[in-house]
Structure formats: structure tokens, C-alpha cells
Design an enzyme around this catalytic site. Structure first.
Site, PDB file in Angstrom:
ATOM      1  NE  ARG A  82      -2.432  -1.080   3.617  1.00 15.67           N
ATOM      2  CZ  ARG A  82      -2.982  -0.543   4.143  1.00 15.67           C
ATOM      3  NH1 ARG A  82      -4.374   0.312   4.405  1.00 15.67           N
ATOM      4  NH2 ARG A  82      -2.551  -0.757   5.691  1.00 15.67           N
ATOM      5  NE  ARG A 151       0.490  -3.293  12.804  1.00 15.29           N
ATOM      6  CZ  ARG A 151       0.380  -3.275  11.246  1.00 15.29           C
ATOM      7  NH1 ARG A 151      -0.901  -3.781  11.324  1.00 15.29           N
ATOM      8  NH2 ARG A 151       1.656  -3.509  10.814  1.00 15.29           N
ATOM      9  CG  HIS A 175      -5.139  -8.038   7.576  1.00 12.38           C
ATOM     10  ND1 HIS A 175      -4.673  -7.771   8.818  1.00 12.38           N
ATOM     11  CD2 HIS A 175      -4.250  -7.787   6.870  1.00 12.38           C
ATOM     12  CE1 HIS A 175      -3.181  -7.466   9.018  1.00 12.38           C
ATOM     13  NE2 HIS A 175      -3.044  -6.719   6.352  1.00 12.38           N
TER      14      HIS A 175
HETATM   15  O1  TXD Z   1       0.723  -8.938   7.713  1.00 19.11           O
HETATM   16  C1  TXD Z   1       0.251  -9.054   6.539  1.00 19.11           C
HETATM   17  N1  TXD Z   1      -0.820 -10.011   5.854  1.00 19.11           N
HETATM   18  C2  TXD Z   1       0.812  -8.111   5.547  1.00 19.11           C
HETATM   19  C3  TXD Z   1       0.612  -7.935   4.295  1.00 19.11           C
HETATM   20  C4  TXD Z   1       2.356  -7.500   5.911  1.00 19.11           C
HETATM   21  C5  TXD Z   1       2.734  -6.749   5.105  1.00 19.11           C
HETATM   22  C6  TXD Z   1       2.793  -6.661   3.973  1.00 19.11           C
HETATM   23  N2  TXD Z   1       1.967  -7.151   3.306  1.00 19.11           N
HETATM   24  C7  TXD Z   1       0.463  -7.419   1.730  1.00 19.11           C
HETATM   25  O2  TXD Z   1       2.649  -8.236   1.247  1.00 19.11           O
HETATM   26  C8  TXD Z   1       1.237  -6.065   0.894  1.00 19.11           C
HETATM   27  O3  TXD Z   1       0.443  -5.455   1.337  1.00 19.11           O
HETATM   28  C9  TXD Z   1       2.136  -6.590   0.093  1.00 19.11           C
HETATM   29  O4  TXD Z   1       0.948  -7.158  -0.595  1.00 19.11           O
HETATM   30  C10 TXD Z   1       2.923  -8.247   0.438  1.00 19.11           C
HETATM   31  C11 TXD Z   1       4.611  -7.378  -0.033  1.00 19.11           C
HETATM   32  O5  TXD Z   1       4.691  -6.019   1.114  1.00 19.11           O
HETATM   33  P1  TXD Z   1       6.273  -5.945   1.092  1.00 19.11           P
HETATM   34  O6  TXD Z   1       6.238  -5.204   2.054  1.00 19.11           O
HETATM   35  O7  TXD Z   1       7.339  -6.674   1.248  1.00 19.11           O
HETATM   36  O8  TXD Z   1       6.184  -5.037  -1.046  1.00 19.11           O
HETATM   37  P2  TXD Z   1       7.552  -5.170  -1.708  1.00 19.11           P
HETATM   38  O9  TXD Z   1       8.767  -4.543  -0.701  1.00 19.11           O
HETATM   39  O10 TXD Z   1       7.063  -4.860  -2.488  1.00 19.11           O
HETATM   40  O11 TXD Z   1       7.744  -6.489  -1.835  1.00 19.11           O
HETATM   41  C12 TXD Z   1       7.403  -7.532  -3.139  1.00 19.11           C
HETATM   42  C13 TXD Z   1       7.829  -7.792  -3.820  1.00 19.11           C
HETATM   43  C14 TXD Z   1       8.753  -7.244  -4.918  1.00 19.11           C
HETATM   44  O12 TXD Z   1      10.391  -7.530  -4.744  1.00 19.11           O
HETATM   45  C15 TXD Z   1       8.651  -7.631  -6.558  1.00 19.11           C
HETATM   46  O13 TXD Z   1       9.144  -7.680  -6.708  1.00 19.11           O
HETATM   47  C16 TXD Z   1       8.280  -8.865  -5.832  1.00 19.11           C
HETATM   48  O14 TXD Z   1       7.127  -9.015  -4.876  1.00 19.11           O
HETATM   49  N3  TXD Z   1       7.293  -9.489  -6.721  1.00 19.11           N
HETATM   50  C17 TXD Z   1       7.235 -10.560  -7.610  1.00 19.11           C
HETATM   51  N4  TXD Z   1       8.408 -11.651  -6.618  1.00 19.11           N
HETATM   52  C18 TXD Z   1       7.684 -12.686  -7.080  1.00 19.11           C
HETATM   53  N5  TXD Z   1       6.774 -12.890  -8.939  1.00 19.11           N
HETATM   54  C19 TXD Z   1       6.078 -12.120  -9.175  1.00 19.11           C
HETATM   55  N6  TXD Z   1       5.528 -11.724  -9.769  1.00 19.11           N
HETATM   56  C20 TXD Z   1       6.140 -10.516  -8.387  1.00 19.11           C
HETATM   57  N7  TXD Z   1       5.673  -9.094  -8.632  1.00 19.11           N
HETATM   58  C21 TXD Z   1       6.140  -8.883  -7.653  1.00 19.11           C
END
Ligand code: TXD
Length: 312
Positions: A82, A151, A175
Site C-alpha cells: 500500500r 499491535r 485483515h
Molecule cells: O501481514 C500481512 N499480511 C502483511 C501483508 C504485512 C505486510 C505486507 N503485506 C503485503 O505483502 C503487502 O500489502 C503486499 O501485498 C505484500 C508485499 O509487501 P512488501 O512490503 O514486502 O512489498 P515489497 O517490498 O514491494 O516487496 C514485494 C516484492 C517485490 O520485491 C517484487 O519484485 C516482488 O514482490 N514481486 C514478485 N515476486 C515474484 N513473482 C512475482 N510475480 C512478483 N511480482 C512482484
């Protein structure tokens, strides 16, 4: 190590999860991402940190799912996070495609793996993983409740000055901002939270818990929380690999529990080596039930939107 955990998405949450997991020394780790070099770089950096803390764990980074072969657990954090002003639901269209791909690819190499999903909107993405992977509900849970409860515990500790170890809080439901912090079931060293804190303070803690994710998003401005979500999924993975029969709040497929069917929803679940062992049902009063129904309606809406979008 005899166990193997693969983390799909080596961004903030994925790589921080690898960090917490490596410290626990419970499994070899694989980080997979689409960005070239990034998972390899992070894995190597983490591998080079482990001599200092004395942990013998192999950490591999890859852009190829072949590296995930024979994983015991696959953790999905791939997707977009987000930005200020966005709800978790706003992520649905982009993340549904990413999570579908991640599930199918991971299953090709680890047909028996258990799945833990983190990607948002969480309950909807967990549902999607189950349907795409044709998984029995035992093999798929979503991480949300440990984080939301942690939290709340942190806020109670800040308010009371009492050790977090004495503070037990339980958050039920989806969530999202409609989650249901259960103040009646929460306690400080066994003393009900409602006796411990005045109503206005407790209300403020409930409101802050519900918006806990948004508070971090607004502060960070780019991206969302990762330390607390990552340690939460680490606790789930550890409970599974050690067959602990640990009861934690997590998102699970409802098949009549809490009067809900064919959806994922946050509830106390027992985790062991085979994944989801049991869902526990709290006795809820009328107020709690109505809050729960509101939260369930929000999750059902989101799943409905996704089904339309993907013509499921
Ligand atoms: O508690 C919970 N459920 C959450 C969920 C708490 C924190 C983050 N939450 C969710 O996890 C957040 O809303 C996002 O939907 C995901 C990932 O969050 P993050 O903060 O780790 O985001 P980043 O740093 O942008 O990392 C996402 C990575 C990034 O490196 C992309 O290149 C990769 O995902 N990505 C992929 N990897 C593999 N395959 C595909 N197709 C792909 N697309 C993007």
C-alpha cells in the site's frame, strides 16, 4: 537443515522474514523474486551474516522456481504494498495475478508444500491461493492475526508500562479496518483488559489497532510494515515445522465456523506439522457478533470482486 522454506517475493516483508527465520535456525531458505539479482544479493548478504550469529542455514536467492524444489513451506509475499491513501482492497487487481502465478509455479516444484500467504488483500489472496492450487484447507493459512494482535499488545504495553510478555490480546476477523479486537477475551497477566484500562483508553487502543497498518503506511510514505508481519509469519512457520500445536490467530478457510462458509477469515487456529489442525470458536456476545458480521461482509465483498475479475 532437513526442512526447507521458500519465500516468494524478496521485498521488505519477504527478506525480513528470511532474516527472522534464519535466526531461528529451523530450515534452509530460498528467496524468489522477479527482479534480477535482488533475491540473490539479499540471500548472499544474509548468508554472510550468519557466521556472526552462529547459525548454519543455507540461504539461496533465485529468479527461478526450480530453486524452491521440495519446500516444506512456501510463504507468499509477492505483490505490491500500500501507499498512503490506499486500502488493502486497492491492491486486489494487481496482486491477484501475481499470487496466482506464484501459487502455480511453487506447486510445480513442491506439490506437497504448506502455504502461508501474506500478500494483501490478505483473506482474499489466501482464498485465491487455495482455489488456484486446489489445496485442502489444512495446507493454506494467511498471516494477519498474530500481527494485528501484536499491535494491540504493543499499544497496551505502551499504555500500562507492563511487559509485553504479560499482555495477551486477540483480534478476530478479516485483515482490514473492520477487524475485531476482542477486548473481553484480552488480558494483562490474567486480569481482563476491561478491568485494567478505562473505557476511553481501551477504545483508543482498539481504534489504533484497527488502523495499525495504515499508521505505518502514512509514516513510511513508500511501502508498508514489515518487521512485525515478518516475525508473525516466522512464528507460524516455526509452529508448523516443530509440530507445536500452537494456537494463533490467523486467516483460515471457514467451513461453517462462526456461521461462515467458503471464505477466509481470521480466527484462532491450531498449527502443527500438517498445517491447520483446528479452528476454535469463541463464544461471542451480541456486540462482538455484529462486529464480526461487518468484518465478514467486507471480506465477502472483496472475494466477490476478485471472483468477478478472474471469472472464477
Ligand atoms: O501481514 C500481512 N499480511 C502483511 C501483508 C504485512 C505486510 C505486507 N503485506 C503485503 O505483502 C503487502 O500489502 C503486499 O501485498 C505484500 C508485499 O509487501 P512488501 O512490503 O514486502 O512489498 P515489497 O517490498 O514491494 O516487496 C514485494 C516484492 C517485490 O520485491 C517484487 O519484485 C516482488 O514482490 N514481486 C514478485 N515476486 C515474484 N513473482 C512475482 N510475480 C512478483 N511480482 C512482484
Amino acid at each position: 537443515m532437513t526442512s526447507k522454506i521458500s519465500i516468494v517475493g524478496a521485498g521488505m516483508t519477504g527478506s525480513t522474514t528470511a532474516h527472522w527465520l534464519a535466526e531461528r535456525e529451523i530450515a534452509d531458505l530460498v528467496l524468489v523474486d522477479i527482479v534480477e539479482g535482488m533475491p540473490q544479493g539479499k540471500a548472499l548478504d544474509l548468508q554472510e551474516a550468519l557466521p556472526v550469529v552462529g547459525k548454519d542455514v543455507a540461504v539461496i536467492g533465485s529468479n527461478d522456481y526450480a530453486a524452491t524444489k521440495d519446500s516444506d513451506i512456501v510463504i507468499i509475499t509477492a505483490g505490491v504494498a500500500r501507499k498512503p491513501g490506499m486500502s488493502r482492497e486497492d491492491l486486489l487487481t494487481i496482486n491477484a495475478k501475481i499470487v496466482s502465478e506464484a501459487t502455480s509455479n511453487a506447486l510445480k516444484y513442491s506439490p506437497d508444500a504448506l502455504f502461508i500467504v501474506l500478500t494483501n488483500p490478505l483473506d482474499t489472496m489466501a482464498y485465491l491461493t487455495m482455489k488456484i492450487g486446489k489445496l485442502p484447507r489444512e495446507r493454506i493459512v494467511g498471516q494477519a492475526g498474530i500481527l494485528d494482535s501484536a499491535r494491540m499488545r504493543a499499544f497496551v504495553a505502551m499504555e500500562t508500562g507492563i511487559s509485553v510478555e504479560n499482555i495477551n490480546c486477540y483480534v478476530l476477523g478479516g485483515h482490514g479496518d473492520e477487524m475485531v479486537p476482542l477486548t473481553r477475551h484480552s488480558n494483562v497477566a490474567g486480569i481482563p483488559l476491561r478491568e485494567f484500562l478505562p473505557a476511553d483508553k481501551l477504545e483508543a487502543i482498539v481504534a489504533r489497532t484497527r488502523k495499525g497498518g495504515g499508521e505505518i503506511v502514512n509514516l513510511l510514505k513508500t511501502g508498508s510494515a514489515y518487521y512485525a508481519p515478518a516475525v508473525a509469519v516466522t512464528q507460524m512457520a516455526e509452529a508448523i515445522l516443530k509440530d507445536k500445536h500452537l494456537v494463533v490467530p490467523a486467516s483460515a478457510y471457514m467451513d461453517g465456523e462462526y456461521g461462515l462458509k467458503d471464505m477466509f477469515f481470521g480466527a484462532p487456529v491450531r498449527l502443527g506439522r500438517n498445517g491447520l489442525e483446528k479452528i476454535y470458536e469463541y463464544q461471542l456476545d451480541a456486540e462482538e457478533k455484529s462486529a464480526l458480521e461487518k468484518s465478514a461482509a467486507a471480506v465477502k465483498d472483496s472475494i466477490g470482486v476478485m471472483k468477478n475479475l478472474l471469472k472464477m
